[in-house]
Motif scaffolding. Structure first.
Motif, PDB file in Angstrom:
ATOM      1  N   MET A 136       0.832  -1.204   0.000  1.00  0.00           N
ATOM      2  CA  MET A 136       0.000   0.000   0.000  1.00  0.00           C
ATOM      3  C   MET A 136       0.870   1.259   0.000  1.00  0.00           C
ATOM      4  N   ARG A 137       1.892   1.279   0.851  1.00  0.00           N
ATOM      5  CA  ARG A 137       2.768   2.453   0.933  1.00  0.00           C
ATOM      6  C   ARG A 137       3.590   2.631  -0.340  1.00  0.00           C
ATOM      7  N   ASP A 138       4.029   1.504  -0.920  1.00  0.00           N
ATOM      8  CA  ASP A 138       4.766   1.601  -2.184  1.00  0.00           C
ATOM      9  C   ASP A 138       3.878   2.191  -3.287  1.00  0.00           C
ATOM     10  N   TYR A 139       2.600   1.832  -3.266  1.00  0.00           N
ATOM     11  CA  TYR A 139       1.683   2.383  -4.276  1.00  0.00           C
ATOM     12  C   TYR A 139       1.493   3.884  -4.071  1.00  0.00           C
ATOM     13  N   TYR A 140       1.388   4.303  -2.795  1.00  0.00           N
ATOM     14  CA  TYR A 140       1.273   5.740  -2.517  1.00  0.00           C
ATOM     15  C   TYR A 140       2.444   6.505  -3.122  1.00  0.00           C
ATOM     16  N   LYS A 141       3.637   5.933  -2.985  1.00  0.00           N
ATOM     17  CA  LYS A 141       4.847   6.635  -3.418  1.00  0.00           C
ATOM     18  C   LYS A 141       5.019   6.607  -4.942  1.00  0.00           C
ATOM     19  N   GLN A 142       4.705   5.465  -5.557  1.00  0.00           N
ATOM     20  CA  GLN A 142       5.036   5.288  -6.972  1.00  0.00           C
ATOM     21  C   GLN A 142       3.832   5.410  -7.909  1.00  0.00           C
ATOM     22  N   LEU A 143       2.616   5.164  -7.364  1.00  0.00           N
ATOM     23  CA  LEU A 143       1.389   5.137  -8.184  1.00  0.00           C
ATOM     24  C   LEU A 143       1.537   4.182  -9.360  1.00  0.00           C
ATOM     25  N   ASN A 144       2.182   3.052  -9.064  1.00  0.00           N
ATOM     26  CA  ASN A 144       2.411   2.029 -10.088  1.00  0.00           C
ATOM     27  C   ASN A 144       1.194   1.098 -10.146  1.00  0.00           C
ATOM     28  N   PRO A 145       0.525   0.995 -11.319  1.00  0.00           N
ATOM     29  CA  PRO A 145      -0.661   0.129 -11.426  1.00  0.00           C
ATOM     30  C   PRO A 145      -0.374  -1.333 -11.072  1.00  0.00           C
ATOM     31  N   LEU A 146       0.863  -1.777 -11.342  1.00  0.00           N
ATOM     32  CA  LEU A 146       1.206  -3.160 -11.014  1.00  0.00           C
ATOM     33  C   LEU A 146       1.122  -3.408  -9.507  1.00  0.00           C
ATOM     34  N   LEU A 147       1.527  -2.413  -8.719  1.00  0.00           N
ATOM     35  CA  LEU A 147       1.432  -2.537  -7.262  1.00  0.00           C
ATOM     36  C   LEU A 147      -0.018  -2.604  -6.813  1.00  0.00           C
ATOM     37  N   LEU A 148      -0.897  -1.904  -7.533  1.00  0.00           N
ATOM     38  CA  LEU A 148      -2.320  -1.950  -7.202  1.00  0.00           C
ATOM     39  C   LEU A 148      -2.885  -3.340  -7.464  1.00  0.00           C
ATOM     40  N   HIS A 149      -2.436  -3.973  -8.528  1.00  0.00           N
ATOM     41  CA  HIS A 149      -2.860  -5.347  -8.820  1.00  0.00           C
ATOM     42  C   HIS A 149      -2.337  -6.307  -7.739  1.00  0.00           C
ATOM     43  N   THR A 150      -1.087  -6.066  -7.298  1.00  0.00           N
ATOM     44  CA  THR A 150      -0.521  -6.900  -6.220  1.00  0.00           C
ATOM     45  C   THR A 150      -1.325  -6.732  -4.939  1.00  0.00           C
ATOM     46  N   LEU A 151      -1.671  -5.486  -4.619  1.00  0.00           N
ATOM     47  CA  LEU A 151      -2.476  -5.225  -3.425  1.00  0.00           C
ATOM     48  C   LEU A 151      -3.845  -5.883  -3.531  1.00  0.00           C
ATOM     49  N   GLN A 152      -4.429  -5.842  -4.717  1.00  0.00           N
ATOM     50  CA  GLN A 152      -5.734  -6.477  -4.916  1.00  0.00           C
ATOM     51  C   GLN A 152      -5.640  -7.989  -4.674  1.00  0.00           C
ATOM     52  N   ALA A 153      -4.564  -8.607  -5.159  1.00  0.00           N
ATOM     53  CA  ALA A 153      -4.390 -10.049  -4.954  1.00  0.00           C
ATOM     54  C   ALA A 153      -4.273 -10.383  -3.475  1.00  0.00           C
ATOM     55  N   LEU A 154      -3.550  -9.542  -2.722  1.00  0.00           N
ATOM     56  CA  LEU A 154      -3.409  -9.768  -1.288  1.00  0.00           C
ATOM     57  C   LEU A 154      -4.740  -9.605  -0.561  1.00  0.00           C
ATOM     58  N   ILE A 155      -5.531  -8.599  -0.968  1.00  0.00           N
ATOM     59  CA  ILE A 155      -6.832  -8.361  -0.336  1.00  0.00           C
ATOM     60  C   ILE A 155      -7.801  -9.492  -0.666  1.00  0.00           C
ATOM     61  N   VAL A 156      -7.793  -9.959  -1.915  1.00  0.00           N
ATOM     62  CA  VAL A 156      -8.653 -11.085  -2.306  1.00  0.00           C
ATOM     63  C   VAL A 156      -8.320 -12.320  -1.477  1.00  0.00           C
ATOM     64  N   SER A 157      -7.021 -12.567  -1.296  1.00  0.00           N
ATOM     65  CA  SER A 157      -6.591 -13.699  -0.475  1.00  0.00           C
ATOM     66  C   SER A 157      -7.080 -13.561   0.967  1.00  0.00           C
ATOM     67  N   GLU A 158      -7.035 -12.319   1.483  1.00  0.00           N
ATOM     68  CA  GLU A 158      -7.500 -12.062   2.856  1.00  0.00           C
ATOM     69  C   GLU A 158      -9.004 -12.283   2.976  1.00  0.00           C
ATOM     70  N   VAL A 159      -9.765 -11.816   1.991  1.00  0.00           N
ATOM     71  CA  VAL A 159     -11.222 -12.002   2.003  1.00  0.00           C
ATOM     72  C   VAL A 159     -11.569 -13.492   1.961  1.00  0.00           C
ATOM     73  N   ASP A 160     -10.867 -14.238   1.115  1.00  0.00           N
ATOM     74  CA  ASP A 160     -11.118 -15.687   1.027  1.00  0.00           C
ATOM     75  C   ASP A 160     -10.800 -16.378   2.358  1.00  0.00           C
ATOM     76  N   LYS A 161      -9.691 -15.959   2.988  1.00  0.00           N
ATOM     77  CA  LYS A 161      -9.323 -16.567   4.266  1.00  0.00           C
ATOM     78  C   LYS A 161     -10.361 -16.273   5.334  1.00  0.00           C
ATOM     79  N   LEU A 162     -10.821 -15.036   5.404  1.00  0.00           N
ATOM     80  CA  LEU A 162     -11.848 -14.665   6.382  1.00  0.00           C
ATOM     81  C   LEU A 162     -13.154 -15.411   6.117  1.00  0.00           C
ATOM     82  N   GLY A 163     -13.477 -15.579   4.838  1.00  0.00           N
ATOM     83  CA  GLY A 163     -14.688 -16.326   4.486  1.00  0.00           C
ATOM     84  C   GLY A 163     -14.614 -17.774   4.942  1.00  0.00           C
ATOM     85  N   ARG A 164     -13.444 -18.386   4.768  1.00  0.00           N
ATOM     86  CA  ARG A 164     -13.272 -19.769   5.222  1.00  0.00           C
ATOM     87  C   ARG A 164     -13.391 -19.870   6.744  1.00  0.00           C
TER      88      ARG A 164
END
Length: 263
Positions: free
Chosen positions: A96-124
């Motif tokens: 998240m902090r790296d995205y703030y600094k760089q505004l790199n779309p690839l980092l946003l995709h990485t963050l999305q993957a981490l959040i999706v993984s977290e949502v799936d874990k919480l759902g389980r």
């Protein structure tokens, strides 16, 4: 039978009062511990539901930024990141902090993957908890019914240990011996407490997370009382207590090893 019990109670007034006091304390402790355990279980469920709701909203918000990429969607995502802040992992917070600094779309995709993984874990976790409650409701009820006895038994053991050490101290021939016996009790109690903590971390799979340096220090603290028994000198418990105190200070000030972050 009742007449015999009544006669015993009348003949042993002090014992009757003591039994009544102990019984009242145990009943009060049972109610307190049961209330605390039930409250903790309910709080855990509420926290899981809250985190799942927040992370699901954040997942959708990140997807909105990826597809629309306008200022409004970004502001909504930033607001949700702030709400989820206390629950983010180190990896999520770093990306998240790296995205703030760089505004790199690839980092946003990485963050999305981490959040999706977290949502799936919480759902389980939520699904498993609901399934357990539905399939083994009677077993959970029994577990909650008997759960307070664990802390009560621990309290009783500690109380008996304190009384035992107190009796030993009273038998000391001099003040010096009494101090050494008292330190004996303190050092053994610290060793036993840390040993139980090590077992707890081991069975939870968190032993490695503390680092080899910290656990070596804790191991030294645990085994240090054996030194006085090997040498057969009770006055060495003063040195043992000093070793344990110094070890606890070093452990409390030492840092856990840094986790490797893999996006």
């Amino acid at each position: 039978m009742w007449a015999d019990i009544a006669a015993f109670l009348k003949a042993n007034t002090s014992e009757t009062i003591l039994i009544s006091i102990i019984g009242t304390i145990l009943v009060w402790m049972y109610k307190q511990f049961k209330g605390m355990i039930d409250s903790k279980q309910q709080s855990k469920l509420v926290m899981l539901q809250l985190k799942q709701s927040l992370f699901t909203k954040l997942e959708l918000s990140i997807a909105n930024v990826i597809h629309q990429d306008n200022e409004v969607s970004k502001q909504q995502m930033y607001a949700l990141l702030g709400e989820c802040g206390p629950y983010l992992t180190n990896a999520q917070r770093t990306v998240m902090r790296d995205y703030y600094k760089q505004l790199n779309p690839l980092l946003l995709h990485t963050l999305q993957a981490l959040i999706v993984s977290e949502v799936d874990k919480l759902g389980r976790q939520l699904g498993q908890q609901r399934e357990d409650e539905e399939n083994t409701e009677w077993l959970i009820y029994i577990q909650r019914l008997y759960a307070p006895f664990g802390p009560m038994i621990l309290f009783l053991i500690i109380t008996l240990y304190i009384v035992f050490i107190y009796q030993l101290v009273k038998q000391g021939a001099s003040l010096w011996i009494q101090i050494c016996i008292l330190l004996l009790g303190v050092t053994i109690f610290l060793s036993a407490t840390l040993f139980v903590a090590m077992l707890f971390f081991f069975f939870r799979g968190e032993l490695v997370k503390q680092g080899a340096k910290r656990w070596c220090l804790i191991a030294v603290i645990i085994v240090s009382p054996a030194l006085a028994f090997v040498v057969n000198r009770i006055d060495l418990f003063i040195a043992v207590f000093g070793i344990q105190l110094l070890g606890l200070i070093v452990v409390s000030r030492s840092k856990r090893p840094s986790e490797i972050i893999r996006p």
